[in-house]
Design a protein around this motif. Structure first.
Motif, PDB file in Angstrom:
ATOM      1  N   ARG A  68       0.847  -1.224   0.079  1.00  0.00           N
ATOM      2  CA  ARG A  68       0.051   0.102  -0.007  1.00  0.00           C
ATOM      3  C   ARG A  68       0.918   1.321   0.112  1.00  0.00           C
ATOM      4  NH1 ARG A  68      -5.368  -1.881   1.703  1.00  0.00           N
ATOM      5  NH2 ARG A  68      -5.004  -3.799   3.097  1.00  0.00           N
ATOM      6  N   TRP A  97      -1.244  -6.506  -7.738  1.00  0.00           N
ATOM      7  CA  TRP A  97      -1.622  -7.134  -6.595  1.00  0.00           C
ATOM      8  C   TRP A  97      -2.989  -7.155  -6.413  1.00  0.00           C
ATOM      9  CZ3 TRP A  97      -3.326  -3.927  -2.755  1.00  0.00           C
ATOM     10  CH2 TRP A  97      -2.887  -2.716  -2.598  1.00  0.00           C
ATOM     11  N   ALA A 123     -15.140  -5.748  -1.250  1.00  0.00           N
ATOM     12  CA  ALA A 123     -14.877  -4.393  -1.982  1.00  0.00           C
ATOM     13  C   ALA A 123     -14.699  -4.700  -3.524  1.00  0.00           C
ATOM     14  CB  ALA A 123     -13.649  -3.533  -1.478  1.00  0.00           C
ATOM     15  N   ASP A 135     -13.152  -0.196  -7.050  1.00  0.00           N
ATOM     16  CA  ASP A 135     -12.965   0.754  -5.863  1.00  0.00           C
ATOM     17  C   ASP A 135     -11.463   0.345  -5.483  1.00  0.00           C
ATOM     18  OD1 ASP A 135     -15.454   1.721  -6.141  1.00  0.00           O
ATOM     19  OD2 ASP A 135     -16.322   0.744  -4.095  1.00  0.00           O
ATOM     20  N   ARG A 136     -10.967  -0.865  -5.264  1.00  0.00           N
ATOM     21  CA  ARG A 136      -9.695  -0.880  -4.756  1.00  0.00           C
ATOM     22  C   ARG A 136      -8.607  -0.316  -5.598  1.00  0.00           C
ATOM     23  NH1 ARG A 136      -8.446  -7.028  -3.788  1.00  0.00           N
ATOM     24  NH2 ARG A 136     -10.301  -7.451  -4.992  1.00  0.00           N
ATOM     25  N   LEU A 160     -11.345  10.261   0.398  1.00  0.00           N
ATOM     26  CA  LEU A 160     -12.640  10.544   0.379  1.00  0.00           C
ATOM     27  C   LEU A 160     -13.094  11.369  -0.714  1.00  0.00           C
ATOM     28  CD1 LEU A 160     -14.324  10.286   3.958  1.00  0.00           C
ATOM     29  CD2 LEU A 160     -15.110   8.603   2.157  1.00  0.00           C
ATOM     30  N   LEU A 213     -12.311   9.657  -4.061  1.00  0.00           N
ATOM     31  CA  LEU A 213     -13.044   8.608  -4.297  1.00  0.00           C
ATOM     32  C   LEU A 213     -14.632   9.224  -4.715  1.00  0.00           C
ATOM     33  CD1 LEU A 213     -12.537   5.559  -4.331  1.00  0.00           C
ATOM     34  CD2 LEU A 213     -13.828   5.408  -2.108  1.00  0.00           C
ATOM     35  N   MET A 222     -24.326   2.842  -1.457  1.00  0.00           N
ATOM     36  CA  MET A 222     -23.397   2.703  -0.631  1.00  0.00           C
ATOM     37  C   MET A 222     -22.461   3.900  -0.508  1.00  0.00           C
ATOM     38  SD  MET A 222     -20.328  -0.395  -1.142  1.00  0.00           S
ATOM     39  CE  MET A 222     -19.445  -1.045   0.142  1.00  0.00           C
ATOM     40  N   SER A 258     -19.371   6.852  -0.183  1.00  0.00           N
ATOM     41  CA  SER A 258     -18.127   6.900  -0.344  1.00  0.00           C
ATOM     42  C   SER A 258     -17.211   6.326   0.763  1.00  0.00           C
ATOM     43  CB  SER A 258     -17.418   8.440  -0.910  1.00  0.00           C
ATOM     44  OG  SER A 258     -18.189   8.590  -1.991  1.00  0.00           O
ATOM     45  N   GLU A 259     -17.618   6.683   1.985  1.00  0.00           N
ATOM     46  CA  GLU A 259     -16.828   5.991   3.363  1.00  0.00           C
ATOM     47  C   GLU A 259     -16.837   4.621   3.226  1.00  0.00           C
ATOM     48  OE1 GLU A 259     -17.591   8.657   6.396  1.00  0.00           O
ATOM     49  OE2 GLU A 259     -16.581   7.294   7.885  1.00  0.00           O
ATOM     50  N   ARG A 307     -17.231   2.707   0.821  1.00  0.00           N
ATOM     51  CA  ARG A 307     -16.436   2.038  -0.393  1.00  0.00           C
ATOM     52  C   ARG A 307     -14.940   2.318   0.024  1.00  0.00           C
ATOM     53  NH1 ARG A 307     -17.834   5.955  -5.214  1.00  0.00           N
ATOM     54  NH2 ARG A 307     -16.137   4.440  -6.164  1.00  0.00           N
ATOM     55  N   LEU A 308     -14.611   3.188   0.585  1.00  0.00           N
ATOM     56  CA  LEU A 308     -13.284   3.520   0.908  1.00  0.00           C
ATOM     57  C   LEU A 308     -12.891   2.498   2.082  1.00  0.00           C
ATOM     58  CD1 LEU A 308     -10.674   5.078   0.972  1.00  0.00           C
ATOM     59  CD2 LEU A 308     -11.405   6.693   2.943  1.00  0.00           C
ATOM     60  N   LEU A 309     -13.594   2.299   3.306  1.00  0.00           N
ATOM     61  CA  LEU A 309     -13.129   1.232   4.267  1.00  0.00           C
ATOM     62  C   LEU A 309     -13.369  -0.279   3.610  1.00  0.00           C
ATOM     63  CD1 LEU A 309     -15.061   2.854   7.283  1.00  0.00           C
ATOM     64  CD2 LEU A 309     -12.749   2.767   6.693  1.00  0.00           C
ATOM     65  N   ALA A 310     -14.080  -0.348   2.611  1.00  0.00           N
ATOM     66  CA  ALA A 310     -14.222  -1.630   2.246  1.00  0.00           C
ATOM     67  C   ALA A 310     -13.104  -1.849   1.271  1.00  0.00           C
ATOM     68  CB  ALA A 310     -15.470  -2.066   1.490  1.00  0.00           C
ATOM     69  N   ALA A 311     -12.677  -1.028   0.628  1.00  0.00           N
ATOM     70  CA  ALA A 311     -11.519  -1.074  -0.319  1.00  0.00           C
ATOM     71  C   ALA A 311     -10.121  -1.117   0.528  1.00  0.00           C
ATOM     72  CB  ALA A 311     -11.331   0.060  -1.263  1.00  0.00           C
ATOM     73  N   LEU A 312     -10.002  -0.380   1.606  1.00  0.00           N
ATOM     74  CA  LEU A 312      -8.694  -0.420   2.520  1.00  0.00           C
ATOM     75  C   LEU A 312      -8.638  -1.876   3.279  1.00  0.00           C
ATOM     76  CD1 LEU A 312      -8.566   3.293   3.550  1.00  0.00           C
ATOM     77  CD2 LEU A 312      -6.778   1.824   2.233  1.00  0.00           C
ATOM     78  N   SER A 313      -9.859  -2.209   3.726  1.00  0.00           N
ATOM     79  CA  SER A 313      -9.939  -3.238   4.384  1.00  0.00           C
ATOM     80  C   SER A 313      -9.667  -4.730   3.620  1.00  0.00           C
ATOM     81  CB  SER A 313     -11.120  -3.358   5.509  1.00  0.00           C
ATOM     82  OG  SER A 313     -12.317  -3.628   4.512  1.00  0.00           O
ATOM     83  N   ALA A 314      -9.763  -4.536   2.341  1.00  0.00           N
ATOM     84  CA  ALA A 314      -9.328  -5.780   1.581  1.00  0.00           C
ATOM     85  C   ALA A 314      -7.891  -6.118   1.606  1.00  0.00           C
ATOM     86  CB  ALA A 314      -9.887  -5.837   0.179  1.00  0.00           C
ATOM     87  N   PRO A 315      -7.594  -7.379   2.167  1.00  0.00           N
ATOM     88  CA  PRO A 315      -6.323  -7.723   2.098  1.00  0.00           C
ATOM     89  C   PRO A 315      -5.227  -7.342   1.133  1.00  0.00           C
ATOM     90  CG  PRO A 315      -7.617  -9.641   2.219  1.00  0.00           C
ATOM     91  CD  PRO A 315      -8.583  -8.764   1.896  1.00  0.00           C
ATOM     92  N   ALA A 316      -4.209  -6.964   1.340  1.00  0.00           N
ATOM     93  CA  ALA A 316      -3.352  -6.651   0.329  1.00  0.00           C
ATOM     94  C   ALA A 316      -2.114  -7.633   0.011  1.00  0.00           C
ATOM     95  CB  ALA A 316      -2.610  -5.110   0.498  1.00  0.00           C
TER      96      ALA A 316
END
Lengths: 176, 97
Positions: A38, A99, A110, A114-115, A169, A172, B1, B3-4, B6-15
Protein backbone atom coordinates in the motif's frame (compact mmCIF):
# COMPACT_ATOMS: atom_id res chain seq x y z
CA UNK A 1 0.42 -16.05 17.31
CA UNK A 2 0.56 -16.05 21.12
CA UNK A 3 3.12 -13.79 22.79
CA UNK A 4 4.92 -16.68 24.51
CA UNK A 5 5.19 -18.61 21.28
CA UNK A 6 6.50 -15.55 19.48
CA UNK A 7 9.06 -14.90 22.23
CA UNK A 8 10.21 -18.54 22.01
CA UNK A 9 10.52 -18.33 18.20
CA UNK A 10 12.50 -15.08 18.48
CA UNK A 11 14.86 -16.67 21.02
CA UNK A 12 15.29 -19.71 18.73
CA UNK A 13 15.88 -17.51 15.67
CA UNK A 14 18.52 -15.57 17.63
CA UNK A 15 20.36 -18.86 18.11
CA UNK A 16 20.32 -19.33 14.33
CA UNK A 17 17.28 -21.63 14.06
CA UNK A 18 16.12 -21.19 10.45
CA UNK A 19 12.80 -22.93 11.10
CA UNK A 20 11.93 -20.38 13.79
CA UNK A 21 12.70 -17.55 11.38
CA UNK A 22 10.52 -19.16 8.70
CA UNK A 23 7.60 -19.42 11.16
CA UNK A 24 8.00 -15.77 12.17
CA UNK A 25 8.05 -14.73 8.52
CA UNK A 26 4.99 -16.84 7.74
CA UNK A 27 3.09 -15.34 10.69
CA UNK A 28 3.84 -11.71 9.87
CA UNK A 29 4.39 -11.56 6.11
CA UNK A 30 0.82 -10.53 5.35
CA UNK A 31 0.92 -7.39 7.51
CA UNK A 32 4.43 -6.34 6.43
CA UNK A 33 3.81 -6.98 2.72
CA UNK A 34 0.33 -5.48 2.87
CA UNK A 35 1.67 -2.29 4.44
CA UNK A 36 4.59 -2.00 2.00
CA UNK A 37 2.38 -2.78 -1.01
CA UNK A 38 0.00 0.00 0.00
CA UNK A 39 2.87 2.35 0.82
CA UNK A 40 5.22 1.63 -2.09
CA UNK A 41 2.52 0.96 -4.64
CA UNK A 42 4.61 -1.23 -6.92
CA UNK A 43 3.84 -4.69 -5.67
CA UNK A 44 7.01 -6.44 -6.92
CA UNK A 45 9.26 -3.78 -5.38
CA UNK A 46 7.18 -3.88 -2.21
CA UNK A 47 7.67 -7.64 -1.83
CA UNK A 48 11.40 -7.19 -2.40
CA UNK A 49 11.44 -4.50 0.28
CA UNK A 50 9.48 -6.78 2.62
CA UNK A 51 12.00 -9.59 2.12
CA UNK A 52 14.81 -7.16 2.82
CA UNK A 53 13.00 -6.02 5.97
CA UNK A 54 12.75 -9.59 7.28
CA UNK A 55 16.41 -10.35 6.47
CA UNK A 56 17.49 -7.11 8.19
CA UNK A 57 15.30 -7.98 11.18
CA UNK A 58 16.92 -11.44 11.37
CA UNK A 59 20.40 -9.86 11.22
CA UNK A 60 19.54 -7.33 13.94
CA UNK A 61 17.49 -9.69 16.08
CA UNK A 62 19.90 -9.19 19.00
CA UNK A 63 18.82 -5.54 19.11
CA UNK A 64 15.12 -6.37 19.36
CA UNK A 65 14.20 -5.41 22.92
CA UNK A 66 10.55 -6.42 22.81
CA UNK A 67 9.27 -2.91 23.61
CA UNK A 68 6.90 -3.31 20.68
CA UNK A 69 5.62 -6.45 19.00
CA UNK A 70 7.81 -8.21 16.42
CA UNK A 71 5.32 -7.24 13.70
CA UNK A 72 5.57 -3.54 14.58
CA UNK A 73 9.36 -3.77 14.70
CA UNK A 74 9.64 -5.40 11.25
CA UNK A 75 7.14 -2.94 9.75
CA UNK A 76 9.30 -0.09 11.11
CA UNK A 77 12.38 -1.61 9.46
CA UNK A 78 10.44 -2.06 6.21
CA UNK A 79 9.19 1.52 6.32
CA UNK A 80 12.70 2.92 6.74
CA UNK A 81 14.05 0.70 3.93
CA UNK A 82 11.19 1.75 1.61
CA UNK A 83 11.57 5.43 2.48
CA UNK A 84 15.35 5.35 1.96
CA UNK A 85 15.00 3.48 -1.34
CA UNK A 86 12.49 6.06 -2.51
CA UNK A 87 14.77 8.92 -1.55
CA UNK A 88 17.79 7.24 -3.11
CA UNK A 89 16.16 6.62 -6.47
CA UNK A 90 14.09 9.78 -6.74
CA UNK A 91 12.65 8.48 -9.93
CA UNK A 92 9.11 8.33 -11.14
CA UNK A 93 8.17 4.77 -10.42
CA UNK A 94 5.53 3.14 -12.51
CA UNK A 95 2.82 2.08 -10.15
CA UNK A 96 1.42 -1.36 -10.66
CA UNK A 97 -1.84 -2.55 -9.24
CA UNK A 98 -1.54 -6.18 -10.27
CA UNK A 99 -1.55 -7.25 -6.63
CA UNK A 100 -5.11 -6.01 -6.35
CA UNK A 101 -6.17 -8.66 -8.82
CA UNK A 102 -4.45 -11.50 -6.94
CA UNK A 103 -7.47 -12.34 -4.84
CA UNK A 104 -11.12 -12.64 -5.50
CA UNK A 105 -12.54 -9.34 -6.71
CA UNK A 106 -15.20 -9.52 -4.03
CA UNK A 107 -12.69 -10.32 -1.30
CA UNK A 108 -13.25 -8.06 1.68
CA UNK A 109 -16.53 -6.97 0.16
CA UNK A 110 -14.89 -4.37 -2.09
CA UNK A 111 -15.19 -4.40 -5.89
CA UNK A 112 -11.92 -4.40 -7.82
CA UNK A 113 -12.68 -0.98 -9.37
CA UNK A 114 -12.96 0.59 -5.92
CA UNK A 115 -9.75 -1.04 -4.77
CA UNK A 116 -7.89 0.24 -7.84
CA UNK A 117 -9.43 3.70 -7.39
CA UNK A 118 -8.34 3.75 -3.72
CA UNK A 119 -4.85 2.51 -4.63
CA UNK A 120 -4.57 5.29 -7.22
CA UNK A 121 -5.86 7.82 -4.71
CA UNK A 122 -3.34 6.54 -2.14
CA UNK A 123 -0.53 7.27 -4.58
CA UNK A 124 -1.53 10.94 -4.55
CA UNK A 125 -1.11 11.25 -0.77
CA UNK A 126 2.14 12.54 0.73
CA UNK A 127 4.42 9.72 1.97
CA UNK A 128 3.76 10.14 5.68
CA UNK A 129 -0.02 10.33 5.22
CA UNK A 130 -0.01 7.31 2.92
CA UNK A 131 2.05 5.31 5.41
CA UNK A 132 -0.25 6.23 8.31
CA UNK A 133 -3.40 5.40 6.31
CA UNK A 134 -1.91 2.12 5.05
CA UNK A 135 -1.03 1.07 8.60
CA UNK A 136 -4.13 2.18 10.49
CA UNK A 137 -6.92 1.85 7.93
CA UNK A 138 -5.35 -0.81 5.73
CA UNK A 139 -3.54 -3.19 8.05
CA UNK A 140 -5.44 -2.49 11.26
CA UNK A 141 -2.56 -1.24 13.38
CA UNK A 142 -3.47 1.04 16.27
CA UNK A 143 -2.41 4.68 16.17
CA UNK A 144 0.18 3.97 18.88
CA UNK A 145 1.62 1.07 16.87
CA UNK A 146 1.72 3.20 13.72
CA UNK A 147 3.49 5.94 15.71
CA UNK A 148 6.12 3.39 16.78
CA UNK A 149 6.55 2.12 13.20
CA UNK A 150 6.81 5.58 11.67
CA UNK A 151 8.82 6.94 14.61
CA UNK A 152 6.43 9.89 14.77
CA UNK A 153 4.42 11.48 17.61
CA UNK A 154 1.01 9.91 18.25
CA UNK A 155 -0.83 13.18 17.52
CA UNK A 156 0.93 13.55 14.18
CA UNK A 157 -0.05 10.02 13.16
CA UNK A 158 -3.69 10.61 14.15
CA UNK A 159 -3.71 13.80 12.11
CA UNK A 160 -2.11 12.03 9.10
CA UNK A 161 -4.78 9.32 9.22
CA UNK A 162 -7.59 11.86 9.48
CA UNK A 163 -6.30 14.09 6.69
CA UNK A 164 -5.37 11.14 4.49
CA UNK A 165 -8.85 9.67 4.91
CA UNK A 166 -10.47 12.99 4.01
CA UNK A 167 -8.33 13.32 0.89
CA UNK A 168 -9.09 9.74 -0.15
CA UNK A 169 -12.81 10.36 0.30
CA UNK A 170 -12.62 13.51 -1.83
CA UNK A 171 -10.79 11.64 -4.60
CA UNK A 172 -13.21 8.72 -4.35
CA UNK A 173 -16.21 11.07 -4.46
CA UNK A 174 -14.94 12.40 -7.76
CA UNK A 175 -14.60 8.82 -9.06
CA UNK A 176 -17.85 7.34 -10.39
CA UNK B 1 -23.19 2.68 -0.63
CA UNK B 2 -21.49 5.87 0.54
CA UNK B 3 -17.96 6.88 -0.42
CA UNK B 4 -16.91 6.22 3.16
CA UNK B 5 -18.23 2.64 2.99
CA UNK B 6 -16.48 2.13 -0.35
CA UNK B 7 -13.23 3.51 1.05
CA UNK B 8 -13.29 1.38 4.19
CA UNK B 9 -14.23 -1.75 2.25
CA UNK B 10 -11.46 -1.15 -0.28
CA UNK B 11 -8.87 -0.44 2.41
CA UNK B 12 -9.83 -3.39 4.56
CA UNK B 13 -9.47 -5.85 1.66
CA UNK B 14 -6.21 -7.79 2.22
CA UNK B 15 -3.30 -6.43 0.20
CA UNK B 16 -1.22 -9.60 0.56
CA UNK B 17 -2.08 -13.30 0.82
CA UNK B 18 -2.51 -14.75 4.31
CA UNK B 19 -0.21 -17.67 3.50
CA UNK B 20 2.66 -17.68 1.05
CA UNK B 21 5.37 -20.28 1.58
CA UNK B 22 7.21 -19.04 -1.50
CA UNK B 23 7.74 -15.69 0.19
CA UNK B 24 9.01 -17.29 3.41
CA UNK B 25 11.36 -19.53 1.41
CA UNK B 26 12.70 -16.54 -0.50
CA UNK B 27 13.41 -14.74 2.79
CA UNK B 28 15.23 -17.86 4.05
CA UNK B 29 17.27 -18.04 0.84
CA UNK B 30 18.29 -14.38 1.17
CA UNK B 31 19.09 -14.81 4.88
CA UNK B 32 21.30 -17.82 4.10
CA UNK B 33 23.04 -15.93 1.27
CA UNK B 34 23.65 -13.03 3.64
CA UNK B 35 24.99 -15.36 6.35
CA UNK B 36 27.33 -16.99 3.80
CA UNK B 37 28.55 -13.56 2.62
CA UNK B 38 29.16 -12.41 6.20
CA UNK B 39 31.06 -15.63 7.03
CA UNK B 40 33.18 -15.34 3.89
CA UNK B 41 33.97 -11.68 4.65
CA UNK B 42 34.91 -12.66 8.23
CA UNK B 43 37.21 -15.42 6.96
CA UNK B 44 38.89 -13.05 4.48
CA UNK B 45 39.37 -10.42 7.21
CA UNK B 46 40.79 -13.02 9.63
CA UNK B 47 43.18 -14.32 6.93
CA UNK B 48 44.26 -10.80 6.05
CA UNK B 49 44.82 -9.99 9.73
CA UNK B 50 46.94 -13.11 10.24
CA UNK B 51 48.92 -12.33 7.07
CA UNK B 52 49.60 -8.79 8.29
CA UNK B 53 50.67 -10.11 11.70
CA UNK B 54 52.93 -12.73 10.09
CA UNK B 55 54.49 -10.18 7.76
CA UNK B 56 55.03 -7.78 10.66
CA UNK B 57 56.68 -10.48 12.75
CA UNK B 58 58.91 -11.46 9.81
CA UNK B 59 59.98 -7.83 9.24
CA UNK B 60 60.71 -7.38 12.96
CA UNK B 61 62.70 -10.61 13.10
CA UNK B 62 64.72 -9.79 9.99
CA UNK B 63 65.50 -6.25 11.15
CA UNK B 64 66.54 -7.60 14.57
CA UNK B 65 68.72 -10.21 12.85
CA UNK B 66 70.34 -7.55 10.67
CA UNK B 67 71.13 -5.40 13.72
CA UNK B 68 72.36 -8.33 15.82
CA UNK B 69 74.10 -10.42 13.19
CA UNK B 70 77.11 -11.11 15.45
CA UNK B 71 75.03 -12.18 18.42
CA UNK B 72 72.89 -14.32 16.11
CA UNK B 73 75.98 -15.96 14.62
CA UNK B 74 77.45 -16.58 18.07
CA UNK B 75 74.18 -18.02 19.25
CA UNK B 76 73.85 -20.29 16.22
CA UNK B 77 77.46 -21.40 16.67
CA UNK B 78 76.92 -22.12 20.37
CA UNK B 79 73.78 -24.09 19.51
CA UNK B 80 75.64 -26.12 16.88
CA UNK B 81 78.54 -26.82 19.27
CA UNK B 82 76.17 -27.82 22.04
CA UNK B 83 74.18 -30.08 19.69
CA UNK B 84 77.34 -31.75 18.42
CA UNK B 85 78.65 -32.17 22.00
CA UNK B 86 75.45 -33.88 23.10
CA UNK B 87 75.60 -36.18 20.05
CA UNK B 88 79.18 -37.18 20.74
CA UNK B 89 78.43 -37.78 24.44
CA UNK B 90 75.42 -39.97 23.59
CA UNK B 91 77.48 -42.03 21.19
CA UNK B 92 80.21 -42.55 23.82
CA UNK B 93 77.84 -43.82 26.48
CA UNK B 94 75.83 -45.79 23.90
CA UNK B 95 72.52 -44.07 24.61
CA UNK B 96 69.82 -44.51 21.94
CA UNK B 97 69.25 -41.49 19.76
Amino acid sequence: MANEEEARLIADARRGDGRALALLVAAHQQAVRGFLRRFAGHWADADDLAQEAFVTAWRKLDRFEGRSSFRVWVCGIGYRIARDARRAHRRAQARDYAWLEEGDSEEGGAPLEDRIAVARAMSQLPDDQRAAVALCLGEGFSHAEAAAILDAPLGTVKSHVLRGRERLLKILDATP
Amino acid sequence: MTSEDRLLAALSAPAAPAKDMHFALEVMRRAEAERFRADAARRVLRGAGLAVLGAGALILASSWAAENADALLNGALALAVGWTGIGVLRRRIGAPR
